[in-house]
Design a protein around this motif. Structure first.
Motif, short mmCIF file in Angstrom:
data_model
loop_
_atom_site.label_atom_id
_atom_site.label_comp_id
_atom_site.label_asym_id
_atom_site.label_seq_id
_atom_site.Cartn_x
_atom_site.Cartn_y
_atom_site.Cartn_z
N ASN A 71 0.72 -1.15 0.24
CA ASN A 71 0.03 0.09 -0.07
C ASN A 71 0.82 1.28 -0.11
N SER A 72 2.22 1.14 -0.25
CA SER A 72 2.83 2.36 -0.19
C SER A 72 3.32 2.94 -1.70
N SER A 73 4.11 3.74 -1.69
CA SER A 73 4.40 4.49 -3.11
C SER A 73 5.91 4.09 -3.44
N CYS A 74 6.53 3.21 -2.59
CA CYS A 74 7.65 2.74 -2.63
C CYS A 74 8.07 1.57 -3.70
N ALA A 75 9.19 1.77 -4.41
CA ALA A 75 9.65 0.64 -5.63
C ALA A 75 9.38 -0.82 -4.85
N TYR A 76 8.83 -1.60 -5.75
CA TYR A 76 8.72 -2.97 -5.24
C TYR A 76 10.19 -3.53 -4.93
N ASP A 77 10.99 -3.15 -5.88
CA ASP A 77 12.49 -3.91 -5.77
C ASP A 77 13.09 -3.22 -4.66
N PRO A 78 13.68 -4.34 -3.90
CA PRO A 78 14.43 -3.74 -2.80
C PRO A 78 15.58 -2.79 -2.87
N VAL A 79 16.53 -3.21 -4.02
CA VAL A 79 17.60 -2.54 -4.44
C VAL A 79 17.05 -0.86 -4.83
N TRP A 95 21.14 -4.05 -20.60
CA TRP A 95 21.07 -5.10 -21.36
C TRP A 95 22.44 -6.23 -21.40
N ARG A 96 22.13 -7.46 -20.94
CA ARG A 96 23.30 -8.27 -20.56
C ARG A 96 24.37 -7.69 -19.67
N GLY A 97 23.90 -6.92 -18.72
CA GLY A 97 24.92 -6.47 -17.70
C GLY A 97 25.32 -7.29 -16.77
N ASN A 98 24.65 -8.38 -16.64
CA ASN A 98 24.94 -9.38 -15.47
C ASN A 98 24.87 -10.68 -16.29
N THR A 99 25.97 -11.36 -16.84
CA THR A 99 25.47 -12.63 -17.61
C THR A 99 25.87 -13.86 -16.82
N SER A 100 26.00 -13.46 -15.50
CA SER A 100 26.42 -14.71 -14.38
C SER A 100 25.20 -15.59 -14.49
N TYR A 101 25.09 -16.75 -13.89
CA TYR A 101 24.10 -17.58 -13.63
C TYR A 101 22.98 -16.96 -12.96
N SER A 102 23.36 -16.31 -11.60
CA SER A 102 22.53 -15.56 -10.86
C SER A 102 21.95 -14.23 -11.35
N GLY A 103 22.56 -13.49 -12.50
CA GLY A 103 22.10 -12.48 -13.32
C GLY A 103 21.12 -12.98 -14.03
N LEU A 104 21.18 -14.32 -14.68
CA LEU A 104 20.35 -14.72 -15.72
C LEU A 104 18.99 -15.22 -14.88
N ARG A 105 18.99 -15.88 -13.82
CA ARG A 105 17.95 -16.30 -12.98
C ARG A 105 17.17 -15.00 -12.27
N GLN A 106 17.88 -14.07 -12.00
CA GLN A 106 17.08 -12.95 -11.17
C GLN A 106 16.55 -11.95 -12.01
N SER A 107 17.18 -11.55 -13.07
CA SER A 107 16.74 -10.38 -13.87
C SER A 107 16.98 -10.49 -15.58
N LEU A 108 17.27 -11.79 -15.98
CA LEU A 108 17.33 -12.14 -17.58
C LEU A 108 18.41 -11.36 -17.83
#
Length: 160
Positions: A71-79, A95-108
């Motif tokens: 119910n707030s106006s804060c961004a959903y993403d914690p970072v 785009w393709r700023g983090n090509t690690s496995y975790s970068g792929l899983r977390q944010s494509l």
């Protein structure tokens, strides 16, 4: 959440068509995107990457600018919330700023830059805390489109 996306996220029509052309059996661009993401080796296929870039960048900008927490106006993403609350400006999507496995899983593989403009930090913080207003410092077209759509929308942003 891609099953029924809002229709006004700034996804270019040609980008939607390009995704659909890669997956002829898909009935929607979201189904095509899911199919590509779930296939092996899509990150090595230049046709897939070329078709996905505008869609993923538009989705990322929409998420960072328009999706709010509860119910707030804060961004959903914690970072994003951390940086914006501390007076940063949303600067650029990479785009393709983090090509690690975790970068792929977390944010494509999408990453975001925040810019701390010293003479704007206090004002940015106050506006963000008061009404969720997100300051922008760069000329990223996807962020600009998401901001423009937010300005046209009713005050109720998507909430998660």
């Amino acid at each position: 959440r891609l099953a029924n996306p809002p229709t006004d996220m700034g996804i270019p029509v040609q980008a939607q068509r390009d995704l659909l052309s890669l997956v002829p059996a898909a009935s929607t661009w979201t189904a095509a995107l899911k199919h590509i993401i779930n296939s092996r080796g899509w990150t090595s296929d230049q046709d897939n990457l070329g078709a996905m870039e505008p869609v993923v960048r538009a989705l990322g900008a929409h998420y960072l600018v328009n999706v709010k927490r509860g119910n707030s106006s804060c961004a959903y993403d914690p970072v994003a919330n951390f940086h914006l609350r501390n007076g940063a400006c949303l600067h650029r999507l990479n785009w393709r700023g983090n090509t690690s496995y975790s970068g792929l899983r977390q944010s494509l593989e999408l990453m975001c830059n925040y810019n701390y403009v010293l003479d704007r930090i206090e004002d940015n913080n106050e506006r963000y805390v008061r009404d969720g207003s997100i300051a922008v410092s760069g000329d990223d077209p996807y962020i600009a489109q998401a901001k423009a759509l937010a300005a046209q929308r009713s005050p109720s942003a998507p909430r998660l």
